[in-house]
Design an enzyme around this catalytic site. Structure first.
Site, PDB file in Angstrom:
ATOM      1  N   ASP A  10      -2.433  -7.468 -18.114  1.00 55.97           N
ATOM      2  CA  ASP A  10      -2.051  -8.852 -18.393  1.00 55.97           C
ATOM      3  C   ASP A  10      -3.025  -9.382 -19.449  1.00 55.97           C
ATOM      4  O   ASP A  10      -3.806  -8.608 -20.034  1.00 55.97           O
ATOM      5  CB  ASP A  10      -2.021  -9.689 -17.104  1.00 55.97           C
ATOM      6  CG  ASP A  10      -3.407  -9.913 -16.498  1.00 55.97           C
ATOM      7  OD1 ASP A  10      -4.399  -9.350 -17.031  1.00 55.97           O
ATOM      8  OD2 ASP A  10      -3.497 -10.639 -15.489  1.00 55.97           O
ATOM      9  N   CYS A  67      -6.178  -5.888 -15.063  1.00 57.23           N
ATOM     10  CA  CYS A  67      -6.042  -7.344 -14.991  1.00 57.23           C
ATOM     11  C   CYS A  67      -7.437  -7.911 -14.798  1.00 57.23           C
ATOM     12  O   CYS A  67      -8.424  -7.235 -15.090  1.00 57.23           O
ATOM     13  CB  CYS A  67      -5.057  -7.781 -13.908  1.00 57.23           C
ATOM     14  SG  CYS A  67      -5.516  -7.383 -12.211  1.00 57.23           S
ATOM     15  N   THR A  69      -9.159  -8.696 -12.052  1.00 52.05           N
ATOM     16  CA  THR A  69      -9.901  -8.008 -10.990  1.00 52.05           C
ATOM     17  C   THR A  69      -9.375  -6.613 -10.669  1.00 52.05           C
ATOM     18  O   THR A  69     -10.025  -5.866  -9.940  1.00 52.05           O
ATOM     19  CB  THR A  69      -9.798  -8.825  -9.681  1.00 52.05           C
ATOM     20  OG1 THR A  69      -8.399  -8.930  -9.337  1.00 52.05           O
ATOM     21  CG2 THR A  69     -10.410 -10.207  -9.845  1.00 52.05           C
ATOM     22  N   HIS A 100      -8.360  13.476  -3.275  1.00 56.52           N
ATOM     23  CA  HIS A 100      -7.969  13.404  -1.869  1.00 56.52           C
ATOM     24  C   HIS A 100      -6.690  12.606  -1.634  1.00 56.52           C
ATOM     25  O   HIS A 100      -5.957  12.881  -0.684  1.00 56.52           O
ATOM     26  CB  HIS A 100      -9.094  12.790  -1.031  1.00 56.52           C
ATOM     27  CG  HIS A 100     -10.251  13.719  -0.822  1.00 56.52           C
ATOM     28  ND1 HIS A 100     -11.210  13.519   0.147  1.00 56.52           N
ATOM     29  CD2 HIS A 100     -10.608  14.873  -1.457  1.00 56.52           C
ATOM     30  CE1 HIS A 100     -12.108  14.502   0.111  1.00 56.52           C
ATOM     31  NE2 HIS A 100     -11.767  15.325  -0.868  1.00 56.52           N
ATOM     32  N   HIS A 135      -5.171  17.496   2.451  1.00 57.36           N
ATOM     33  CA  HIS A 135      -4.925  16.164   1.886  1.00 57.36           C
ATOM     34  C   HIS A 135      -3.435  15.928   1.626  1.00 57.36           C
ATOM     35  O   HIS A 135      -2.973  14.794   1.675  1.00 57.36           O
ATOM     36  CB  HIS A 135      -5.717  15.983   0.599  1.00 57.36           C
ATOM     37  CG  HIS A 135      -7.187  16.200   0.773  1.00 57.36           C
ATOM     38  ND1 HIS A 135      -7.954  15.402   1.591  1.00 57.36           N
ATOM     39  CD2 HIS A 135      -8.014  17.154   0.281  1.00 57.36           C
ATOM     40  CE1 HIS A 135      -9.204  15.845   1.575  1.00 57.36           C
ATOM     41  NE2 HIS A 135      -9.265  16.905   0.795  1.00 57.36           N
TER      42      HIS A 135
HETATM   43  C1  RB5 Z   1      -5.334 -13.925 -14.246  1.00 55.18           C
HETATM   44  O1  RB5 Z   1      -6.055 -15.097 -14.337  1.00 55.18           O
HETATM   45  C2  RB5 Z   1      -5.759 -13.160 -12.991  1.00 55.18           C
HETATM   46  O2  RB5 Z   1      -5.340 -13.843 -11.859  1.00 55.18           O
HETATM   47  C3  RB5 Z   1      -5.205 -11.746 -13.019  1.00 55.18           C
HETATM   48  O3  RB5 Z   1      -5.623 -11.117 -14.186  1.00 55.18           O
HETATM   49  C4  RB5 Z   1      -5.651 -10.824 -11.904  1.00 55.18           C
HETATM   50  O4  RB5 Z   1      -7.038 -10.827 -11.754  1.00 55.18           O
HETATM   51  C5  RB5 Z   1      -4.958 -10.956 -10.635  1.00 55.18           C
HETATM   52  O5  RB5 Z   1      -5.213 -10.187  -9.689  1.00 55.18           O
END
Ligand code: RB5
Length: 145
Positions: A10, A67, A69, A100, A135
């Site tokens: 994203d 993204c 996180t 695994h 596995h």
């Molecule tokens: C975007 O602001 C953020 O929410 C997205 O990139 C991501 O971290 C969501 O899990």
């Protein structure tokens, strides 16, 4: 056999995705880019689902999703029964996820890991191989509930 690899992100992961694509090129790997194409705000599930479909239909074998996180991408990608997506912030988990768990989608958080660590994680993921054996039976059980 040469692996076909997809990348997508994203807006929050766009810059890291572009960097990772360049790093893959240096290793002779041309990844299929499913977007996004810039920093404009967009929705990570759109990209996770598109890549999940490509994994499911065999168009690619492995994918890297980025993204903010890595969490949203992994939750969305794992809705596809053929996807085993993992969020990793260090290389050991990425290697073990391949060896695994036969993970086929690596998710990274561009706001969590630095570029150098992200590259190390991708290298660990792409060079490791599923070990099969005991596995394989466990992985088979994942969708057998
Ligand atoms: C975007 O602001 C953020 O929410 C997205 O990139 C991501 O971290 C969501 O899990």
């Amino acid at each position: 056999m040469t692996l076909a690899i997809a990348v997508a992100s994203d807006h929050a992961g766009f810059e890291l995705k572009q960097t990772l694509k360049q790093e893959l090129e240096k290793r002779g790997i041309t990844a299929r880019d499913f977007g996004t194409t810039g920093m404009e705000s967009c929705d990570y599930p759109d990209f996770a689902h598109a890549v999940g479909r490509a994994v499911a239909d065999g168009a690619v074998q492995l994918a890297v999703l980025v993204c903010g996180t890595g969490v949203g991408m992994s939750i969305a990608a794992n809705r596809n029964a053929f996807v085993r997506a993992v969020v990793c912030s260090e290389p050991l988990s990425a290697r073990m996820a391949r060896q695994h768990n036969d993970a086929n989608v690596l998710c990274l958080g561009a706001r969590v890991v630095g570029v150098g660590t992200a590259i190390d994680i991708v290298d660990a993921f792409l060079t490791a191989r599923f070990e099969g054996g005991r596995h394989a039976a466990r992985v088979a059980k994942i969708n057998a509930n």
